[in-house]
Write an enzyme that holds these catalytic residues in place. Structure first.
Site, PDB file in Angstrom:
ATOM      1  N   HIS A 222       0.771  -1.143  -0.024  1.00 17.76           N
ATOM      2  CA  HIS A 222      -0.094   0.097  -0.010  1.00 17.76           C
ATOM      3  C   HIS A 222       0.877   1.353  -0.032  1.00 17.76           C
ATOM      4  O   HIS A 222       1.692   1.216   0.713  1.00 17.76           O
ATOM      5  CB  HIS A 222      -1.013   0.099   1.026  1.00 17.76           C
ATOM      6  CG  HIS A 222      -2.103   0.798   1.203  1.00 17.76           C
ATOM      7  ND1 HIS A 222      -1.740   2.276   0.935  1.00 17.76           N
ATOM      8  CD2 HIS A 222      -3.313   0.622   1.176  1.00 17.76           C
ATOM      9  CE1 HIS A 222      -3.194   3.078   1.031  1.00 17.76           C
ATOM     10  NE2 HIS A 222      -4.040   2.008   0.851  1.00 17.76           N
TER      11      HIS A 222
ATOM     12  N   ARG B  99      -6.199  10.099  -0.535  1.00 19.16           N
ATOM     13  CA  ARG B  99      -5.850  10.530  -1.911  1.00 19.16           C
ATOM     14  C   ARG B  99      -7.010  10.639  -2.683  1.00 19.16           C
ATOM     15  O   ARG B  99      -7.076  11.392  -3.672  1.00 19.16           O
ATOM     16  CB  ARG B  99      -4.724   9.403  -2.652  1.00 19.16           C
ATOM     17  CG  ARG B  99      -3.664   9.355  -2.168  1.00 19.16           C
ATOM     18  CD  ARG B  99      -2.739   8.488  -2.850  1.00 19.16           C
ATOM     19  NE  ARG B  99      -2.968   6.633  -2.337  1.00 19.16           N
ATOM     20  CZ  ARG B  99      -3.296   5.829  -3.053  1.00 19.16           C
ATOM     21  NH1 ARG B  99      -3.365   6.222  -4.183  1.00 19.16           N
ATOM     22  NH2 ARG B  99      -3.691   4.688  -2.518  1.00 19.16           N
TER      23      ARG B  99
END
Length: 896
Positions: A375, A398
Site C-alpha cells: 500500500h 488520496r
C-alpha cells in the site's frame, strides 16, 4: 413510496386501411405501432419518480418486441438517479408476461427447494474476520451448526482494520447518487489492476455479479448504512461504499463497524447455531486419503490453553487471512518474497498465513504467492519512525484530493493510479526517510488543501492529527516547504502546475484526469503527512474454484485439478482473484461474496442421495415433463473459444452437494430449460464433465446463431442464476471395472467402438474417449482391444473444429488404443487429412470394419449428418443393433 406508470397500445387506437395502430411511434422505424397478438401490448414501470416511470413505460412500448423492451429497461435498474425497482411487460399471445429479474440472483422459492434437499451439517470456520463471519452466518442460514475458531482473544482480524470501504457496482447507493456503472467496467478495472498475476475469469465474474447483492446483504440484513461513495485508485466510477460519520460527526471506521455489527448479530440471533471460540489456534487439518489418493477433510486439530485436541466436522472453511506479517526468517514472506522481509506492514501480528500453511501441508495448491501488495501510504509516525507496523493512511486520503510530492517538493505520480503504481513511484522517485542515525524506506509527503480536508472529513483529520499525531498543520505553502525541507519556489511551481492541470482536466506529466479537490500556491491551512509503501495485502494463497472448493494439483488426462473433499476457503487466504494487484474495496467485497458461497457449500455438503439424477433407464424416458426436473445454480461460464472452438462456452452448474455426482451414464445427455422474455426455452446437451466428477455438471454450448434459441438464455444468466435440468436418454454405455473389466451397451459386450462426429456433435464423443482412457489406465491395456477406439470427425471448416488439443493429447497418451481422423468440407491450404464428406472408404480404413457382433458405431451431429451416416453404415453391412444415433434416440436431436 414508488411511482407506477403504465403504457399500452389500447390507450388510443388509430384505424387506417383496415389495420389498427397505437398512438406510440417506433422511432427506429419512423412509424406508428401496429396492434397485433405478438408485439408488446402493455408495459408497467415502477420507480421513485412518476415522470421517469411514465417516460420509460412509453419508451418500452416503442420497442414493440418484448426482448428489446427488456433490454431497454434493464440498465435503468442501476446507474440511474431514480432506479427502476420493477417492471412488467405483456404480449397477448401466450400470453407472454415478463417481470424484472436480477441476473445472478436465485429466487427465494428455488433456494428453499434446494436447501430442503440436504441433511444438516456441522461446519467449522477457521478465522473470524469478514470472510469467516460471512461464511458462518450463511452456513447457519442454510441449516448448519457452526463453530468459529479464532486464535486471537477477539474477533475481527484485519477486516476490522479496513478503512477504504467495500466496492461494488449496480447498488442502490450508486443509483440514488446517479452513478452510472457497469459489469464490464468493474471487471475491466479488476483485470487491468491484476495484470502480471492470475485473475481467474470465473472468480472475477462471480465477484462482479455478486457485488451488489453483497452490499445489499450488509445494508438490509444488518442495517449497515453503506451510503457514502468514493472513486478510489484504479476504479473507473464511484463504487467504493462506506458509512457516513456518526451523529457527533466522528468518522465510522467501516471495517470495525461491519465486524462489530456481524458479531452482535451472531450473539443475538444465532445462539445455538453459531459458537465462537477465541483463543483456539488450528494447527492442522484432520483428513484421510483413499486408494485413489483422494483427500477428505474430517475436522481440525486445535491448540487451546496449551492443550491439543481434535474437533470433527462435516466440512471446514478456512478464512484465516493472509501472511502480511509473516516476516520471520522461516515465514512465508521469506520463502516467497524475501526482498520484503524488512518492509513495513499495516497487518496485525496475527497475519502469519496459518491457513495457507495447513492447507498446503495436505496438498492444496498455492497460487501467486509472490504477489504481495504494497500500500503506497502507510503513515510514518515522526515520534516512532522505525516501528515496522504502520497505521494505514486510508485510500480516501488520496481519493479526497491529497497530492503527493517528494523531498524536493515535486509531484511524481497520478495519486489515483493503482496502488502498485503509486507504491513503485514512491520507491523510484523519493528519498529514504532519515531521522538521526535511522535511515528508513523511501517516503513521500501527502498534502491536503482545505477542500480536500473537507472531503476527507474533519473528524478523520482530528483522529489522525490530534489523537495519533500523524498529521501536521502548515499555515501556508511557505510553511509546508519548510516542513518538507524543499525549495519554496519548487513547491509553488508544483502547485501552480497542478492548478492548471485541474482547470483543463488533465495532467500531461502524470496523466491524472480526476481532480477531487483544488490546491493552489495560495492555499492556506494545509495538512501534511509522511507516507511510505507498506505490506498491506497478499494476493496469493490457496487455489479455489468459483464454489470456494480448495483445489489440489493432479496429473490426469481429464484435467489438472481436483477439489479436496469437504474443504473450502474464502478471503485473503485464497489466491487467483486479484492477480498482481488488488483494487481498493475489493478485499471486503471478496470476503462477503466468497465467504457466503463457501459457507453455503459447506453447509449443504451432505445430501440424502449420492447422485443428482437418481433415475433408472426407464424413468429417464418418461414423457411427463413434470418428472425429473431439478433446479441447478450456475457456477461459472467459461470462455472456451481457444479450447473448444470459436463462439463456444462451457456452462458449469453446481449439483446440490459438493460431493454429489450426476448419476448419468457415459453418453447420456440432459435437457436444460429456463424462461426469458416470457418464453420457456429448451436445449439438449451432452455433459463434458465426467459422471464421476463431484459437485458439478458442465455443458458445452454455442453463443452464436448455431446454438439455437436457448443461446439467448445462456448468454443472459450469471453466476447464481438457476435453470432447470433433467436427465434424458442417450448412449448410456457402461465401463465395468476389475475384477472382470469389460464394456457393455444394452447388455452386450463391446470390443471395438467407432465414433462418427459432425460439428459440435463431438461433445458426447469426448466423454466416451475420456472414459475409455480412464478405463485403460485403471484396468490395464489387456482390458481392451488394440486400436479399439477410433474417431472420424467431420466439420465444414477448420474454425469449426473443437477439442482438438484434447483429442491430440488423448491420442498421444494412448497411441495403441485411440486414433482419430478429421474430414473438412472446406479445408485450408496445406490440409492433409480428409476432404469433402465422410466416405465409405474412410469407415473401412479408419473406423471399425468389417462389422462384428462386438462392434458398435456411435454417431452424433446434425440430423442430416446422422441420416447420411446411417445409410452408409447400412450399405457397408452394419445392422441397427451395431450403431447408436443420437438424432434417432427418442426422436430428439441433441443440440450439442
Amino acid at each position: 413510496g414508488d411511482a407506477v406508470a403504465t403504457s399500452g397500445d389500447y390507450e388510443k387506437i388509430i384505424y387506417k386501411e383496415g389495420k389498427m395502430y397505437s398512438h406510440v411511434i417506433n422511432p427506429q422505424l419512423g412509424r406508428l405501432l401496429q396492434l397485433n397478438q405478438v408485439t408488446l401490448a402493455q408495459s408497467v414501470v415502477v420507480c421513485k419518480s412518476c415522470m421517469f416511470a411514465d417516460a420509460l413505460a412509453t419508451a418500452a412500448m416503442s420497442r414493440e418486441d418484448i426482448s428489446s423492451a427488456r433490454t431497454l429497461l434493464e440498465p435503468f435498474r442501476t446507474g440511474f438517479r431514480e432506479p427502476v425497482t420493477d417492471f412488467i411487460l405483456y404480449a397477448r399471445r401466450g400470453p407472454r408476461i415478463v417481470r424484472m429479474l436480477v441476473p445472478g440472483l436465485e429466487q427465494k422459492e428455488d433456494r428453499e427447494r434446494r436447501l430442503a434437499r440436504h441433511t444438516p451439517a456441522k461446519v467449522i470456520v477457521v478465522g473470524s474476520g469478514l470472510a469467516g463471519m460471512s461464511a458462518a452466518i450463511e452456513a447457519a442460514d442454510a441449516g448448519a451448526s457452526v463453530i468459529v475458531l479464532e486464535k486471537e482473544s477477539k474477533t475481527g482480524g484485519n477486516s476490522a482494520k479496513a478503512t477504504s470501504g467495500i466496492s461494488g457496482w449496480g447498488t442502490e447507493t450508486q443509483a440514488r447518487q446517479g452513478v452510472a456503472d457497469e459489469e464490464r467496467l468493474f471487471e475491466r478495472d479488476t483485470f487491468l489492476s491484476g495484470l502480471g498475476g492470475q485473475s481467474t475469469p470465473s472468480l472475477v465474474r462471480t465477484l462482479s455479479t455478486k457485488s451488489a447483492p453483497a452490499i445489499h446483504w450488509l445494508l438490509h440484513r444488518f442495517n449497515i448504512p453503506l451510503t457514502v461513495l468514493s472513486q478510489l485508485g484504479g476504479h473507473s466510477a464511484k463504487r467504493t461504499h462506506r458509512a457516513p460519520p456518526d451523529e457527533n460527526g466522528r468518522p465510522v471506521p467501516i471495517g470495525f463497524f461491519i465486524m462489530k455489527t456481524l458479531r452482535d448479530a451472531v450473539e443475538s440471533e444465532y445462539k445455538g447455531n453459531i459458537e465462537i471460540k477465541c483463543g483456539h489456534s488450528v494447527t492442522s487439518l484432520i483428513h484421510n486419503v483413499d486408494e485413489h489418493n483422494v483427500k477428505t477433510v474430517t475436522g481440525v486439530q486445535v491448540k487451546t490453553e496449551g492443550e491439543i485436541r481434535e474437533i470433527n466436522a462435516d466440512a471446514v472453511v478456512l478464512a484465516t487471512g493472509g501472511f502480511g506479517c509473516s516476516l520471520s526468517e522461516d515465514g512465508l514472506m521469506a520463502r516467497f518474497r524475501p526482498d520484503l522481509i524488512k518492509c513495513p506492514t499495516t497487518n496485525g501480528a496475527f497475519a502469519q498465513g496459518d491457513g495457507v500453511t495447513i492447507a498446503e501441508s495436505i496438498g492444496a495448491e498455492l497460487i501467486d504467492m509472490d504477489k504481495v501488495q504494497l500500500h503506497p501510504t502507510g503513515f510514518i509516525d515522526p515520534k516512532d519512525p522505525s516501528n515496522p507496523t504502520k497505521y494505514l493512511a486510508p485510500e480516501a486520503i488520496r481519493g479526497s484530493g491529497g497530492i503527493m510530492v517528494n523531498d524536493e517538493g515535486k509531484r511524481f505520480v497520478n495519486e489515483l493510479d493503482l496502488r502498485s503504481v503509486v507504491a513503485k513511484a514512491i520507491q523510484n522517485h523519493c528519498a529514504p526517510y532519515k531521522d538521526g542515525d535511522y535511515t528508513g524506506p523511501p517516503f513521500a509527503w501527502c498534502i491536503l488543501s482545505e477542500p480536500a480536508q473537507k472531503l476527507f472529513g474533519a473528524p478523520v483529520i482530528d483522529f489522525y492529527k490530534n489523537r495519533l499525531g500523524l498529521l501536521e498543520h502548515c499555515a501556508d505553502v511557505k510553511a509546508a516547504a519548510s516542513l518538507i525541507g524543499c525549495s519554496e519556489g519548487t513547491l509553488i511551481k508544483t502547485l501552480k502546475s497542478y492548478e492548471g492541470a485541474a482547470q483543463v482536466g488533465n495532467c500531461p506529466t502524470t496523466q491524472k484526469d480526476i481532480f477531487p479537490a483544488m490546491i493552489t500556491p495560495d492555499s492556506q491551512n494545509l495538512i501534511l503527512c509522511r507516507v511510505t509503501p507498506s505490506i498491506h495485502y497478499t494476493m496469493g494463497g490457496i487455489n479455489i474454484n468459483a464454489a470456494g472448493e480448495v483445489q489440489e494439483r493432479i496429473e490426469s488426462i481429464v484435467g489438472h485439478h481436483r477439489h479436496i473433499r469437504r474443504l473450502f476457503a474464502a478471503g485473503e487466504v485464497t489466491g487467483g482473484l486479484h492477480g498482481n494487484n488488488r483494487l481498493a474495496g475489493n478485499s471486503l467485497l471478496e470476503c462477503v461474496v466468497f465467504g457466503r458461497i463457501a459457507g453455503e457449500r459447506a453447509a449443504t455438503i451432505d445430501t440424502p442421495s449420492e447422485v443428482m439424477f437418481p433415475y433408472t433407464e426407464s424413468d429417464t424416458h418418461l414423457k411427463d415433463e413434470s418428472t425429473g426436473w431439478f433446479s441447478v445454480v450456475l457456477r461459472e461460464m467459461r470462455n472456451t473459444d481457444k479450447k473448444y472452438g470459436i463462439n463456444t462456452r462451457e456452462a458449469r452448474f453446481n449439483l446440490d452437494g459438493s460431493l454429489q455426482c450426476t448419476g448419468l451414464d457415459i453418453g447420456q445427455y440432459v435437457a436444460v430449460r429456463g424462461e426469458i422474455d416470457g418464453e420457456t426455452l429448451m436445449g439438449y446437451f451432452s455433459p463434458i464433465t465426467r459422471p464421476t466428477d463431484e459437485g458439478v455438471i458442465g455443458i458445452l454450448c454455442r453463443v452464436d446463431a448455431r446454438g439455437g434459441p436457448i443461446t439467448k438464455l445462456l448468454q443472459h444468466i450469471r453466476p447464481g442464476s438457476t435453470i432447470q435440468m433433467r436427465a434424458m436418454g442417450g448412449l448410456r454405455i457402461k465401463f465395468h471395472p476389475k475384477p472382470n473389466p469389460h464394456i457393455t451397451f444394452r447388455g452386450k459386450t463391446i470390443r471395438r467402438i467407432g465414433l462418427l462426429a459432425g460439428g459440435t456433435g463431438i461433445a458426447p464423443m469426448l466423454q466416451i474417449i475420456r472414459a475409455y482412457g480412464n478405463f485403460v489406465l485403471q484396468n490395464g491395456p489387456d482390458a481392451v482391444t488394440p486400436h479399439g477406439l477410433n474417431l472420424i470427425y467431420a466439420a465444414e471448416e477448420e474454425s469449426d473444429l473443437a477439442y482438438m488439443k484434447i483429442l491430440e493429447t488423448l491420442r498421444d497418451t494412448f497411441p495403441l488404443h485411440f486414433r482419430f481422423y478429421v474430414v473438412l468440407n472446406r479445408p485450408p491450404t496445406g490440409w492433409y487429412q480428409g476432404v469433402g464428406f465422410i466416405e465409405p472408404m474412410d469407415i473401412r480404413k479408419r473406423l471399425v470394419y468389417p462389422p462384428t457382433d462386438e462392434d458398435m458405431v456411435v454417431m452424433c451431429g446434425p440430423p442430416v449428418f446422422e441420416m447420411a451416416m446411417r445409410k452408409t453404415l447400412f450399405h457397408l453391412g452394419f445392422n441397427s443393433s451395431q450403431w447408436f444415433s443420437f438424432a434417432a434416440d427418442d426422436n430428439i436431436s441433441a443440440h450439442l
